[in-house]
Design a protein around this motif. Structure first.
Motif, short mmCIF file in Angstrom:
data_model
loop_
_atom_site.label_atom_id
_atom_site.label_comp_id
_atom_site.label_asym_id
_atom_site.label_seq_id
_atom_site.Cartn_x
_atom_site.Cartn_y
_atom_site.Cartn_z
N SER A 1 1.13 -1.37 -0.01
CA SER A 1 0.16 0.16 0.05
C SER A 1 0.82 1.18 -0.02
CB SER A 1 -0.91 -0.03 1.36
OG SER A 1 -1.55 1.24 1.24
N THR A 2 0.16 2.45 -0.56
CA THR A 2 0.90 3.51 -0.56
C THR A 2 0.74 4.44 0.57
OG1 THR A 2 -0.90 4.67 -1.81
CG2 THR A 2 1.06 3.86 -3.04
N THR A 3 0.02 3.84 1.42
CA THR A 3 -0.13 4.53 2.76
C THR A 3 0.61 4.17 3.96
OG1 THR A 3 -2.13 3.29 3.23
CG2 THR A 3 -2.80 5.25 2.18
N VAL A 4 1.29 3.23 3.66
CA VAL A 4 1.90 2.67 4.90
C VAL A 4 3.79 2.77 4.47
CG1 VAL A 4 0.35 0.96 5.52
CG2 VAL A 4 2.18 0.21 3.77
N TYR A 5 4.60 2.67 5.31
CA TYR A 5 5.83 2.57 5.36
C TYR A 5 6.14 1.02 5.99
CZ TYR A 5 10.70 2.91 6.65
OH TYR A 5 12.07 2.75 6.89
N GLY A 6 7.13 0.35 5.40
CA GLY A 6 7.37 -0.80 5.98
C GLY A 6 8.97 -1.08 5.89
N ILE A 7 9.46 -1.66 7.03
CA ILE A 7 10.84 -2.22 7.11
C ILE A 7 10.93 -3.57 7.63
CG2 ILE A 7 11.40 -1.06 9.20
CD1 ILE A 7 14.39 -0.44 7.77
N GLY A 8 11.73 -4.42 7.08
CA GLY A 8 12.05 -5.86 7.31
C GLY A 8 12.67 -6.79 6.74
N PHE A 9 12.54 -7.98 6.63
CA PHE A 9 13.28 -9.04 5.81
C PHE A 9 12.13 -9.72 5.16
CE2 PHE A 9 16.12 -7.65 9.45
CZ PHE A 9 17.08 -7.43 8.51
#
Length: 173
Positions: A82-90
């Motif tokens: 989604s363009t309304t979220v930021y995500g970081i992970g693996f």
């Protein structure tokens, strides 16, 4: 006799003097070239380290900006789109991925991420880089979140997943 004195009186270098000069010049050239090659190697390594630090610092800045405008967050096993979220992970291959406005950016500079919420709205994080660089630790108050709990660690080995942060408004990030 005069001819013999004429040849001896000529100014010039003997073969031994020329060889000695060539040996000394060769030694000096080898020293100059080795110093040049060493300095070039140091310069290249410094550039590589600078690039790696800049990459990780940019990721930390993106994370701080997202947390400052977060309305909620979750830990998910699926990469956000989604363009309304930021995500970081693996991801499932163990590579660190940062998702900004629905676009995934992969980095090979991070080995682990830790997140912990204290006081209900302060997110403390730890970014563990590869390649002999120092761990980035920080915290930020999430202005739009009053009470939350989270204590999780993500890494490329056995704890894969994403911290997904929902932003206030689309495009605020």
């Amino acid at each position: 006799m005069k001819k013999l004195n004429f040849f001896r009186s000529k100014k010039g270098f003997t073969l031994i003097e020329v060889i000695a000069a060539l040996i000394i010049t060769s030694i000096l050239m080898v020293a100059v070239i080795s110093v040049f090659l060493m300095s070039q190697k140091i310069y290249t390594r410094g550039g590589d380290i600078s690039y790696k630090q800049k990459s990780i610092t940019n990721i930390e800045t993106d994370l701080q900006n997202a947390l400052a405008t977060a309305t909620s967050f979750t830990v998910d096993t699926i990469q956000p789109t989604s363009t309304t979220v930021y995500g970081i992970g693996f991801n499932s291959q163990g590579n660190c991925v940062e998702v900004i406005n629905g676009v995934a950016y992969q980095t090979d500079q991070i080995t682990a991420l830790s997140f912990n919420v204290s006081n209900g709205n302060t997110m403390n994080y730890e970014i563990v880089p590869k390649h002999e660089m120092s761990v980035l630790k920080g915290g930020i108050v999430m202005n739009n979140i009053k009470s939350a709990t989270l204590n999780t660690q993500l890494n490329g080995d056995d704890k894969k997943g994403y911290l997904v942060i929902t932003l206030v408004n689309k495009g605020d990030f």
